[in-house]
Design an enzyme around this catalytic site. Structure first.
Site, PDB file in Angstrom:
ATOM      1  N   LYS A  23     -12.503  -9.203  -3.750  1.00  0.00           N
ATOM      2  CA  LYS A  23     -11.043  -8.990  -3.768  1.00  0.00           C
ATOM      3  C   LYS A  23     -10.460  -9.649  -5.027  1.00  0.00           C
ATOM      4  O   LYS A  23     -11.175  -9.899  -5.982  1.00  0.00           O
ATOM      5  CB  LYS A  23     -10.430  -9.566  -2.490  1.00  0.00           C
ATOM      6  CG  LYS A  23     -10.854  -8.821  -1.230  1.00  0.00           C
ATOM      7  CD  LYS A  23     -10.241  -7.438  -1.182  1.00  0.00           C
ATOM      8  CE  LYS A  23     -10.732  -6.657   0.016  1.00  0.00           C
ATOM      9  NZ  LYS A  23     -10.383  -5.242  -0.067  1.00  0.00           N
ATOM     10  N   SER A  72     -13.554   1.317   2.691  1.00  0.00           N
ATOM     11  CA  SER A  72     -12.549   1.064   1.658  1.00  0.00           C
ATOM     12  C   SER A  72     -11.507   2.169   1.643  1.00  0.00           C
ATOM     13  O   SER A  72     -11.802   3.319   1.328  1.00  0.00           O
ATOM     14  CB  SER A  72     -13.203   0.973   0.280  1.00  0.00           C
ATOM     15  OG  SER A  72     -12.194   1.028  -0.725  1.00  0.00           O
ATOM     16  N   SER A  76       0.832  -1.212   0.000  1.00  0.00           N
ATOM     17  CA  SER A  76       0.000   0.000   0.000  1.00  0.00           C
ATOM     18  C   SER A  76       0.867   1.263   0.000  1.00  0.00           C
ATOM     19  O   SER A  76       0.585   2.223  -0.707  1.00  0.00           O
ATOM     20  CB  SER A  76      -0.906   0.029   1.234  1.00  0.00           C
ATOM     21  OG  SER A  76      -1.858  -0.999   1.169  1.00  0.00           O
ATOM     22  N   ASP A  94      -7.040  -7.920   4.596  1.00  0.00           N
ATOM     23  CA  ASP A  94      -6.240  -8.811   3.746  1.00  0.00           C
ATOM     24  C   ASP A  94      -5.724 -10.038   4.504  1.00  0.00           C
ATOM     25  O   ASP A  94      -5.079 -10.912   3.908  1.00  0.00           O
ATOM     26  CB  ASP A  94      -5.057  -8.050   3.140  1.00  0.00           C
ATOM     27  CG  ASP A  94      -5.541  -7.026   2.108  1.00  0.00           C
ATOM     28  OD1 ASP A  94      -6.647  -7.204   1.557  1.00  0.00           O
ATOM     29  OD2 ASP A  94      -4.820  -6.045   1.860  1.00  0.00           O
ATOM     30  N   ARG A 110       1.363   4.171  -3.107  1.00  0.00           N
ATOM     31  CA  ARG A 110       1.099   5.588  -2.811  1.00  0.00           C
ATOM     32  C   ARG A 110       2.364   6.432  -2.918  1.00  0.00           C
ATOM     33  O   ARG A 110       2.329   7.567  -3.397  1.00  0.00           O
ATOM     34  CB  ARG A 110       0.504   5.716  -1.408  1.00  0.00           C
ATOM     35  CG  ARG A 110      -0.935   5.200  -1.314  1.00  0.00           C
ATOM     36  CD  ARG A 110      -1.259   4.886   0.143  1.00  0.00           C
ATOM     37  NE  ARG A 110      -2.661   4.612   0.399  1.00  0.00           N
ATOM     38  CZ  ARG A 110      -3.262   3.461   0.139  1.00  0.00           C
ATOM     39  NH1 ARG A 110      -2.600   2.465  -0.393  1.00  0.00           N
ATOM     40  NH2 ARG A 110      -4.540   3.297   0.428  1.00  0.00           N
TER      41      ARG A 110
HETATM   42  C1  S3P Z   1      -5.743  -1.357   0.019  1.00  0.00           C
HETATM   43  C2  S3P Z   1      -6.997  -1.360   0.585  1.00  0.00           C
HETATM   44  C3  S3P Z   1      -7.809  -2.589   0.751  1.00  0.00           C
HETATM   45  C4  S3P Z   1      -6.939  -3.837   0.634  1.00  0.00           C
HETATM   46  C5  S3P Z   1      -6.005  -3.783  -0.546  1.00  0.00           C
HETATM   47  C6  S3P Z   1      -5.073  -2.585  -0.435  1.00  0.00           C
HETATM   48  C7  S3P Z   1      -5.045  -0.074  -0.145  1.00  0.00           C
HETATM   49  O1  S3P Z   1      -8.798  -2.619  -0.271  1.00  0.00           O
HETATM   50  O2  S3P Z   1      -7.756  -4.990   0.537  1.00  0.00           O
HETATM   51  O3  S3P Z   1      -5.225  -4.961  -0.621  1.00  0.00           O
HETATM   52  O4  S3P Z   1      -3.835  -0.054  -0.426  1.00  0.00           O
HETATM   53  O5  S3P Z   1      -5.712   0.965   0.020  1.00  0.00           O
HETATM   54  P1  S3P Z   1     -10.225  -1.877  -0.100  1.00  0.00           P
HETATM   55  O6  S3P Z   1     -10.015  -0.418  -0.085  1.00  0.00           O
HETATM   56  O7  S3P Z   1     -11.022  -2.316  -1.298  1.00  0.00           O
HETATM   57  O8  S3P Z   1     -10.782  -2.425   1.179  1.00  0.00           O
END
Ligand code: S3P
Length: 429
Positions: A344, A169, A25, A317, A29
């Site tokens: 997912k 989310s 993540s 996750d 970003r």
């Molecule tokens: C993530 C958010 C989650 C997660 C994904 C990574 C992110 O998804 O399941 O693996 O980096 O913001 P959601 O925003 O759909 O819950």
């Protein structure tokens, strides 16, 4: 054609210390924000895996210069104005990439781009980002009226909105905050339950506009901002596989070092602790606003629990690896609040139920819940369903007794070298 597979022999105790690859993540970003910054900055210890390499490629097509420098990335940004890509942008398997980049592209006035992805990504819901972006003035179209990729976006002049997330989310929240950097007025996202806050922490790191008041997060149009180096912590979601492998294999003791301990990510530690896990963790430092430390896990007889639904967004996750732990626990584990897992990389509720049964575990599957009767697994074959976390979680579930993993290469979406690291802890068996 023969399908690839990996046969793991029954493992003895796992012992040792390791570092896991950089957080997925934060890497997505970090690359995006450095691509929007002025000048050059380094992303230190990023994740270099299928998903984040897709992000690097897409940002390259939008004008950022991204070079590898040993384990790091050096990024020369384009500033807030990206270049129109010459071709369709392929997001591969990466939902975070597609949703977040849509927020950025929506505000690039006049710029035209088409986003697509692999079979799994093209079936995932995009309406959840497209709808609020349209309310900000974005011009987006796509299959099923913009609900699924391929998506076409023509950058437009945006205005801020107030938006309450209908589903928890972090991707939707982040897409709107990124769009807010290009919008007139204030963009405010309200989240009924907290989700991972890496975007907010990185906005602070880069000095971007951000206000957080309770569960409301605000931003506004950004001025050009300079690049700044950023250190990526180890990915908690990757560490989770080794923690559970140690908990379920007698005689094990494993330490994961340099791992991100952001409380919006570590719900799994609370659930495992309530199951009787011998876990110890400590925050030792902060990198780019992220708490970083170590986690130690020792073999523990686990007992089944009923998981607090409020914890699921903080471990979204990690449900597959929790299911692996539940299979080895004594008694029943109930995991509620799983509707998001249906959308997912695979339908993870179905994939978990399938693989638990393949390992001889009794499981009941509801629309948004799982009930798992623990007591151990028997040797079997597990199926990733094109999903990295399913491949890794069920390799771990079967490790104490031996398991065949079909298409183990899916692990490389988020963790190249996963099986090498796992076997390394088992003494190379
Ligand atoms: C993530 C958010 C989650 C997660 C994904 C990574 C992110 O998804 O399941 O693996 O980096 O913001 P959601 O925003 O759909 O819950």
């Amino acid at each position: 054609m023969d399908r690839a597979h990996l046969d793991l022999k029954p493992s003895g105790p796992l012992r040792g210390a390791l570092r896991v690859p950089g957080d997925k993540s934060v890497t997505h970003r970090g690359l995006m924000l450095l691509a929007l910054a002025e000048g050059e900055g380094r992303l230190l210890y990023p994740l270099k895996a299928g998903d984040t390499l897709s992000t690097a490629r897409v940002l390259g097509a939008l004008g950022a210069e991204i070079a590898e420098e040993g384990p790091h990335f050096r990024v020369r940004g384009q500033g807030l104005r990206l270049k129109e890509p010459g071709d369709v942008l392929d997001c591969g398997n990466a939902g975070t990439l597609m949703r977040l980049i849509l927020g950025i592209l929506a505000g690039q006035e006049g710029l035209f781009a088409v986003l697509t992805g692999d079979h799994s990504l093209r079936r995932r819901p995009m309406g959840r980002v497209v709808e609020p972006l349209r309310a900000m003035g974005a011009q987006v179209d796509g299959r099923e009226g913009g609900k699924r990729a391929p998506l076409a976006v023509r950058g437009a002049s945006l205005r801020g909105i107030r938006y309450t997330l209908p589903v928890p989310s972090a991707q939707v929240k982040s897409a709107l905050l990124l769009a807010g950097l290009f919008a007139e007025g204030v963009t405010e996202v309200e989240e009924p339950v907290p989700t991972r806050d890496h975007t907010e922490r990185l906005f602070r790191h880069f000095g971007l506009p951000l206000g957080v008041e309770g569960n409301r997060i605000r931003t506004r149009r950004a001025d050009p901002f300079p690049a700044r180096d950023l250190v990526v912590p180890g990915d908690f979601s990757s560490a989770a596989f080794f923690l559970v492998a140690a908990l379920i294999t007698p005689g094990s003791e494993v330490v994961v070092e340099g791992v991100g301990l952001n409380p919006t990510r570590t719900g799994l530690l609370q659930v495992l602790a309530s199951m009787g896990a011998d876990l110890e963790w400590r925050v030792l430092e902060g990198e780019a606003g992220e708490p970083v430390g170590y986690i130690r896990a020792r073999y523990s007889p686990l007992k089944g629990v009923s998981v607090d639904p409020a914890l699921i967004p903080l471990m979204v996750d990690e449900v597959p690896i929790l299911a692996a732990a539940a299979a080895w626990a004594e008694g029943e584990t109930f995991i509620p609040n799983l509707s998001e897992l249906r959308v997912k990389e695979s339908d993870r509720v179905a994939a978990i139920a399938h693989n638990l049964r393949a390992l001889g575990v009794e499981v009941e599957e509801g629309p948004d819940w799982l009930r798992i009767r623990g007591g151990g697994v028997r040797p079997g074959e597990v199926e990733p369903f094109h999903d990295h976390r399913i491949a890794m979680a069920f390799a771990v579930a079967g490790l104490p007794v031996g398991v065949r993993v079909w298409e183990p290469g899916w692990a490389e979406i988020s963790y190249p070298g996963f099986f090498r690291d796992l076997l390394g802890l088992c003494g190379g068996s």
